[in-house]
Write a protein that holds these residues in place. Structure first.
Motif, PDB file in Angstrom:
ATOM      1  N   MET A  22       0.844  -1.187   0.000  1.00 41.55           N
ATOM      2  CA  MET A  22       0.000   0.000   0.000  1.00 41.55           C
ATOM      3  C   MET A  22       0.883   1.241   0.000  1.00 41.55           C
ATOM      4  N   THR A  23       0.932   1.910  -1.087  1.00 43.13           N
ATOM      5  CA  THR A  23       1.767   3.102  -1.178  1.00 43.13           C
ATOM      6  C   THR A  23       1.026   4.352  -0.738  1.00 43.13           C
ATOM      7  N   ASP A  24      -0.291   4.294  -0.649  1.00 45.99           N
ATOM      8  CA  ASP A  24      -1.083   5.465  -0.265  1.00 45.99           C
ATOM      9  C   ASP A  24      -1.258   5.611   1.242  1.00 45.99           C
ATOM     10  N   VAL A  25      -0.545   4.835   2.020  1.00 43.01           N
ATOM     11  CA  VAL A  25      -0.682   4.877   3.475  1.00 43.01           C
ATOM     12  C   VAL A  25       0.115   6.048   4.029  1.00 43.01           C
ATOM     13  N   GLN A  26      -0.557   6.851   4.832  1.00 37.60           N
ATOM     14  CA  GLN A  26       0.096   7.974   5.509  1.00 37.60           C
ATOM     15  C   GLN A  26       0.432   7.516   6.925  1.00 37.60           C
ATOM     16  N   ILE A  27       1.677   7.721   7.331  1.00 42.04           N
ATOM     17  CA  ILE A  27       2.137   7.385   8.679  1.00 42.04           C
ATOM     18  C   ILE A  27       2.441   8.702   9.387  1.00 42.04           C
ATOM     19  N   ARG A  28       1.842   8.887  10.585  1.00 38.34           N
ATOM     20  CA  ARG A  28       2.008  10.155  11.305  1.00 38.34           C
ATOM     21  C   ARG A  28       1.690   9.949  12.781  1.00 38.34           C
ATOM     22  N   LEU A  29       2.040  10.931  13.593  1.00 35.49           N
ATOM     23  CA  LEU A  29       1.657  10.900  15.003  1.00 35.49           C
ATOM     24  C   LEU A  29       0.151  11.107  15.122  1.00 35.49           C
ATOM     25  N   SER A  30      -0.424  10.514  16.135  1.00 35.45           N
ATOM     26  CA  SER A  30      -1.868  10.642  16.348  1.00 35.45           C
ATOM     27  C   SER A  30      -2.244  12.079  16.700  1.00 35.45           C
ATOM     28  N   ILE A  31      -3.467  12.436  16.313  1.00 37.72           N
ATOM     29  CA  ILE A  31      -4.030  13.754  16.594  1.00 37.72           C
ATOM     30  C   ILE A  31      -5.381  13.554  17.282  1.00 37.72           C
ATOM     31  N   PRO A  32      -5.920  14.580  17.937  1.00 33.94           N
ATOM     32  CA  PRO A  32      -7.189  14.414  18.655  1.00 33.94           C
ATOM     33  C   PRO A  32      -8.319  13.851  17.787  1.00 33.94           C
ATOM     34  N   GLU A  33      -8.361  14.212  16.527  1.00 29.75           N
ATOM     35  CA  GLU A  33      -9.432  13.733  15.647  1.00 29.75           C
ATOM     36  C   GLU A  33      -9.365  12.230  15.385  1.00 29.75           C
ATOM     37  N   ASP A  34      -8.225  11.597  15.678  1.00 34.00           N
ATOM     38  CA  ASP A  34      -8.072  10.152  15.476  1.00 34.00           C
ATOM     39  C   ASP A  34      -8.732   9.323  16.572  1.00 34.00           C
ATOM     40  N   ILE A  35      -8.994   9.929  17.716  1.00 33.02           N
ATOM     41  CA  ILE A  35      -9.428   9.158  18.897  1.00 33.02           C
ATOM     42  C   ILE A  35     -10.643   8.272  18.615  1.00 33.02           C
ATOM     43  N   PRO A  36     -11.744   8.770  18.032  1.00 34.50           N
ATOM     44  CA  PRO A  36     -12.878   7.871  17.790  1.00 34.50           C
ATOM     45  C   PRO A  36     -12.517   6.664  16.911  1.00 34.50           C
ATOM     46  N   ALA A  37     -11.712   6.879  15.890  1.00 28.91           N
ATOM     47  CA  ALA A  37     -11.314   5.771  15.016  1.00 28.91           C
ATOM     48  C   ALA A  37     -10.405   4.783  15.740  1.00 28.91           C
ATOM     49  N   LEU A  38      -9.538   5.282  16.612  1.00 27.70           N
ATOM     50  CA  LEU A  38      -8.659   4.400  17.373  1.00 27.70           C
ATOM     51  C   LEU A  38      -9.453   3.565  18.376  1.00 27.70           C
ATOM     52  N   VAL A  39     -10.456   4.167  18.984  1.00 36.25           N
ATOM     53  CA  VAL A  39     -11.338   3.418  19.894  1.00 36.25           C
ATOM     54  C   VAL A  39     -12.050   2.314  19.119  1.00 36.25           C
ATOM     55  N   ALA A  40     -12.598   2.652  17.969  1.00 34.58           N
ATOM     56  CA  ALA A  40     -13.305   1.664  17.140  1.00 34.58           C
ATOM     57  C   ALA A  40     -12.364   0.540  16.705  1.00 34.58           C
ATOM     58  N   LEU A  41     -11.127   0.895  16.358  1.00 38.42           N
ATOM     59  CA  LEU A  41     -10.152  -0.116  15.948  1.00 38.42           C
ATOM     60  C   LEU A  41      -9.824  -1.050  17.103  1.00 38.42           C
ATOM     61  N   ASP A  42      -9.601  -0.495  18.291  1.00 39.60           N
ATOM     62  CA  ASP A  42      -9.358  -1.336  19.464  1.00 39.60           C
ATOM     63  C   ASP A  42     -10.522  -2.295  19.706  1.00 39.60           C
ATOM     64  N   HIS A  43     -11.732  -1.806  19.609  1.00 38.79           N
ATOM     65  CA  HIS A  43     -12.905  -2.657  19.833  1.00 38.79           C
ATOM     66  C   HIS A  43     -12.985  -3.761  18.778  1.00 38.79           C
ATOM     67  N   MET A  44     -12.505  -3.467  17.574  1.00 39.85           N
ATOM     68  CA  MET A  44     -12.567  -4.444  16.488  1.00 39.85           C
ATOM     69  C   MET A  44     -11.511  -5.541  16.641  1.00 39.85           C
ATOM     70  N   ILE A  45     -10.300  -5.177  17.049  1.00 39.36           N
ATOM     71  CA  ILE A  45      -9.211  -6.148  16.951  1.00 39.36           C
ATOM     72  C   ILE A  45      -8.876  -6.908  18.235  1.00 39.36           C
ATOM     73  N   TRP A  46      -9.113  -6.322  19.390  1.00 38.80           N
ATOM     74  CA  TRP A  46      -8.674  -6.990  20.613  1.00 38.80           C
ATOM     75  C   TRP A  46      -9.754  -7.886  21.175  1.00 38.80           C
ATOM     76  N   ASN A  47      -9.366  -9.118  21.527  1.00 39.19           N
ATOM     77  CA  ASN A  47     -10.287 -10.095  22.098  1.00 39.19           C
ATOM     78  C   ASN A  47      -9.479 -11.042  22.984  1.00 39.19           C
ATOM     79  N   THR A  48     -10.106 -12.052  23.527  1.00 41.83           N
ATOM     80  CA  THR A  48      -9.407 -12.950  24.453  1.00 41.83           C
ATOM     81  C   THR A  48      -8.424 -13.879  23.752  1.00 41.83           C
TER      82      THR A  48
END
Length: 165
Positions: free
Chosen positions: A1-27
Motif C-alpha cells: 500500500m503506497t497510499d498509506v500515511q504514517i504520522r503521530l496521532s491527533i485528537p481527531e483520530d481518537i474515535p477511530a482508534l477506539v473503534a479499531l481497538d474494539h474491532m481487533i482486541w479479544n481474548t
C-alpha cells in the motif's frame, strides 16, 4: 500500500482508534477486554502524539503505541510498543511500516531498545514480530487465566540500531 500515511496521532483520530481497538482486541490476543467506555477515557490513556497511526485514504487503519515500561530513569532507554492493524488491511506491510516509524521516533529520542508483550496463543503475531527481527527475551509462565486456561505472556525485543538492517 503506497497510499498509506504514517504520522503521530491527533485528537481527531481518537474515535477511530477506539473503534479499531474494539474491532481487533479479544481474548485470543489480549489478556482482558480493552473496551473503552468513552473517547475521553481512551485519550487519557493514549493522549494525542503517543501513538503513530497509519491512515489509508484518510481512514485510520492501524497504530503503534509506545510508552515507557517503568517510570525508572534507569529504564528510559526502552520503549514498549503495542501494535494494532485493521484485519481488512493486514499483510500489506502496514504493521512493518508502523514498527519502523516507531524505531525512527525512538532513535530521535535517544532510545536503544524496543520491547513488546504478546500472548503465547497469538501465533500469528509472534511469527510477524519474529519476521520483523524481534527476539524472545523471556516468558511469563501462566501469567493470565483466559477462557478457563492459563496463558503465557511472551516478552520480545529488538535493538533500535537493528531496524533498517
Amino acid at each position: 500500500m503506497t497510499d498509506v500515511q504514517i504520522r503521530l496521532s491527533i485528537p481527531e483520530d481518537i474515535p477511530a482508534l477506539v473503534a479499531l481497538d474494539h474491532m481487533i482486541w479479544n481474548t485470543d490476543n489480549a489478556p482482558g477486554p480493552l473496551y473503552w467506555n468513552s473517547a475521553q477515557a481512551y485519550a487519557q490513556m493514549h493522549p494525542p502524539g503517543t501513538q503513530i497511526v497509519a491512515a489509508f485514504h484518510g481512514k485510520v487503519c492501524g497504530y503503534v503505541g509506545f510508552r515507557y515500561p517503568t517510570p525508572l530513569l534507569s529504564n528510559q532507554h526502552v520503549i514498549e510498543v503495542s501494535l494494532g492493524v485493521d484485519p481488512s488491511v493486514r499483510r500489506q506491510g502496514i504493521g512493518k511500516k508502523l514498527l519502523q516509524s516507531a524505531a525512527v521516533w525512538a532513535r530521535q529520542h535517544g532510545k536503544t531498545k524496543m520491547s513488546l508483550r504478546v500472548l503465547a496463543t497469538n501465533h500469528t503475531a509472534i511469527k510477524f514480530y519474529q519476521a520483523c527481527g524481534f527476539k524472545i527475551q523471556g516468558r511469563l509462565i501462566d501469567e493470565f487465566f483466559i477462557n478457563g486456561k492459563y496463558v503465557d505472556d511472551i516478552l520480545m525485543f529488538k535493538r533500535i540500531d537493528e531496524f533498517g538492517k
